[in-house]
Design a protein around this motif. Structure first.
Motif, short mmCIF file in Angstrom:
data_model
loop_
_atom_site.label_atom_id
_atom_site.label_comp_id
_atom_site.label_asym_id
_atom_site.label_seq_id
_atom_site.Cartn_x
_atom_site.Cartn_y
_atom_site.Cartn_z
N LEU A 138 10.30 13.57 -3.92
CA LEU A 138 10.29 14.58 -2.80
C LEU A 138 11.34 14.48 -1.61
N THR A 139 11.80 15.36 -1.08
CA THR A 139 12.52 15.23 0.10
C THR A 139 11.76 15.50 1.43
N VAL A 140 12.14 15.35 2.52
CA VAL A 140 11.41 15.79 3.82
C VAL A 140 12.29 16.40 4.69
N GLU A 141 11.72 17.40 5.29
CA GLU A 141 12.32 18.37 6.24
C GLU A 141 12.56 17.52 7.47
N HIS A 142 11.18 17.06 7.67
CA HIS A 142 11.27 16.44 9.43
C HIS A 142 10.99 14.74 9.08
N VAL A 143 12.12 14.07 9.31
CA VAL A 143 11.85 12.63 9.12
C VAL A 143 11.14 11.97 10.19
N GLU A 144 10.10 10.91 9.58
CA GLU A 144 9.46 10.01 10.58
C GLU A 144 9.25 8.84 10.10
N PRO A 145 8.78 7.70 10.66
CA PRO A 145 8.58 6.48 10.11
C PRO A 145 7.51 6.59 8.67
N GLU A 146 7.79 5.68 7.85
CA GLU A 146 6.96 5.63 6.59
C GLU A 146 5.73 5.08 7.09
N ALA A 147 4.63 5.32 6.48
CA ALA A 147 3.42 4.66 6.63
C ALA A 147 3.31 3.63 5.53
N GLN A 148 2.39 2.57 5.62
CA GLN A 148 2.06 1.64 4.43
C GLN A 148 1.11 2.05 3.78
N PHE A 149 1.12 1.38 2.46
CA PHE A 149 0.01 1.90 1.49
C PHE A 149 -1.17 0.70 1.51
N HIS A 150 -2.28 1.09 1.21
CA HIS A 150 -3.28 -0.21 1.33
C HIS A 150 -4.25 0.34 0.02
N THR A 151 -4.32 -0.62 -1.06
CA THR A 151 -5.24 -0.28 -2.10
C THR A 151 -6.67 -0.92 -1.84
N VAL A 152 -7.56 -0.13 -1.71
CA VAL A 152 -9.08 -0.58 -1.38
C VAL A 152 -9.41 -1.44 -2.56
N VAL A 153 -10.28 -2.68 -1.89
CA VAL A 153 -10.72 -3.38 -2.72
C VAL A 153 -12.23 -3.44 -2.33
N SER A 154 -13.12 -4.03 -3.43
CA SER A 154 -14.59 -4.08 -3.09
C SER A 154 -14.96 -4.84 -1.61
N GLY A 155 -15.61 -4.20 -1.02
CA GLY A 155 -15.87 -4.58 0.37
C GLY A 155 -15.10 -4.20 1.59
N ASP A 156 -14.08 -3.45 1.19
CA ASP A 156 -13.25 -2.84 2.30
C ASP A 156 -14.14 -1.84 3.10
N THR A 157 -13.79 -1.77 4.38
CA THR A 157 -14.36 -0.54 5.28
C THR A 157 -13.01 -0.10 5.84
N LEU A 158 -12.94 1.18 6.45
CA LEU A 158 -11.95 1.43 7.05
C LEU A 158 -11.67 0.53 8.53
N GLY A 159 -12.97 -0.03 8.89
CA GLY A 159 -12.88 -0.79 9.93
C GLY A 159 -12.29 -2.25 9.59
N LYS A 160 -12.57 -2.59 8.64
CA LYS A 160 -11.98 -4.09 8.01
C LYS A 160 -10.24 -3.89 7.80
N ILE A 161 -10.07 -2.62 7.34
CA ILE A 161 -8.70 -2.10 7.10
C ILE A 161 -7.76 -2.14 8.38
N ALA A 162 -8.27 -1.54 9.24
CA ALA A 162 -7.76 -1.23 10.63
C ALA A 162 -7.67 -2.70 11.20
N LYS A 163 -8.53 -3.50 11.19
CA LYS A 163 -8.53 -4.95 11.85
C LYS A 163 -7.34 -5.55 11.14
N GLN A 164 -7.55 -5.56 9.60
CA GLN A 164 -6.03 -6.20 8.97
C GLN A 164 -4.70 -5.75 9.58
N TYR A 165 -4.48 -4.21 9.72
CA TYR A 165 -3.40 -3.82 9.87
C TYR A 165 -3.12 -3.82 11.30
N TYR A 166 -3.90 -3.40 12.26
CA TYR A 166 -3.82 -3.21 13.66
C TYR A 166 -4.39 -4.20 14.50
#
Length: 165
Positions: A102-130
Motif C-alpha cells: 500500500l502507498t499513502v496519500e497523507h503521510v504521518e508517523p507509523e503506529a506500533q503493532f502489539h500482539t495480544v497475549v492471554s491476560g492482556d487488557t487495553l489498560g494493561k497494554i496502554a500502561k506498557q506503551y504509554y
C-alpha cells in the motif's frame, strides 16, 4: 511497505479462509464455485468488501491471497487507514503473513503493532506503551472500526498502538 506476521489460526473466521468445520469449508467452496473463483480469490474479494464496509478509504484496493500469505495494494488515504487495512487482513484466520504494498496519500508517523497475549487488557497494554493504563481509549479508538468493545480483545489479535501527540 513490508511483511507483517500474524498468528495463522487466530482471528476472524468469517472471510472464507481458516474455516474449522467441514460444513463451513463446503459452504465457502460452494460460494466460490458459484462465482467461478478459487477459494483464495473468493476470500480476497470478501476481504476487499469488508475493508470497504468498514469505511477504510483505499483507492484501487487489491487483496491477493496465496495459501496463508496475503498481498495488499492500493493507495490508502492516510497511515492509520493503511495500518487498519493490514490488521483487517492479518487478523483473519488462515492468514500468517501480509505483504504490504500500500502507498499513502497523507503521510504521518507509523503506529506500533502489539500482539495480544492471554491476560492482556487495553489498560494493561496502554500502561506498557504509554505508562498510563487510563490511556486505553487511545488504543481502542485507533483500532475502530475493527474493535467494537474495549473489553473484547483476544490472544493472537494484533492491535495498532498509535503515537500520542
Amino acid at each position: 511497505m513490508g511483511l507483517f506476521s500474524f498468528i495463522k489460526n487466530t482471528g476472524a473466521k468469517v472471510f472464507g479462509i481458516g474455516k474449522t468445520t467441514e460444513e463451513e469449508a463446503a459452504e465457502v467452496r460452494a460460494a466460490a464455485e458459484a462465482k467461478e473463483l478459487r477459494i483464495e480469490e473468493a476470500a480476497a474479494r470478501n476481504l476487499e468488501e469488508t475493508i470497504a464496509d468498514l469505511g477504510l478509504e483505499v483507492e484501487n484496493l487489491n487483496v491477493f491471497i496465496d495459501d496463508d500469505m496475503a498481498r495488499v495494494s492500493g493507495k490508502a488515504y492516510n497511515q492509520a487507514t493503511k495500518e487498519k487495512v493490514i490488521l483487517v487482513v492479518g487478523n483473519t484466520a488462515g492468514i500468517a503473513t501480509v505483504d504490504d504494498q500500500l502507498t499513502v496519500e497523507h503521510v504521518e508517523p507509523e503506529a506500533q503493532f502489539h500482539t495480544v497475549v492471554s491476560g492482556d487488557t487495553l489498560g494493561k497494554i496502554a500502561k506498557q506503551y504509554y505508562g498510563n493504563a487510563m490511556k486505553y481509549p487511545e488504543i481502542f479508538e485507533a483500532n475502530k472500526p475493527m474493535l467494537t468493545d474495549p473489553d473484547k480483545i483476544y490472544p493472537g489479535q494484533v492491535l495498532r498502538i498509535p503515537h500520542l501527540d
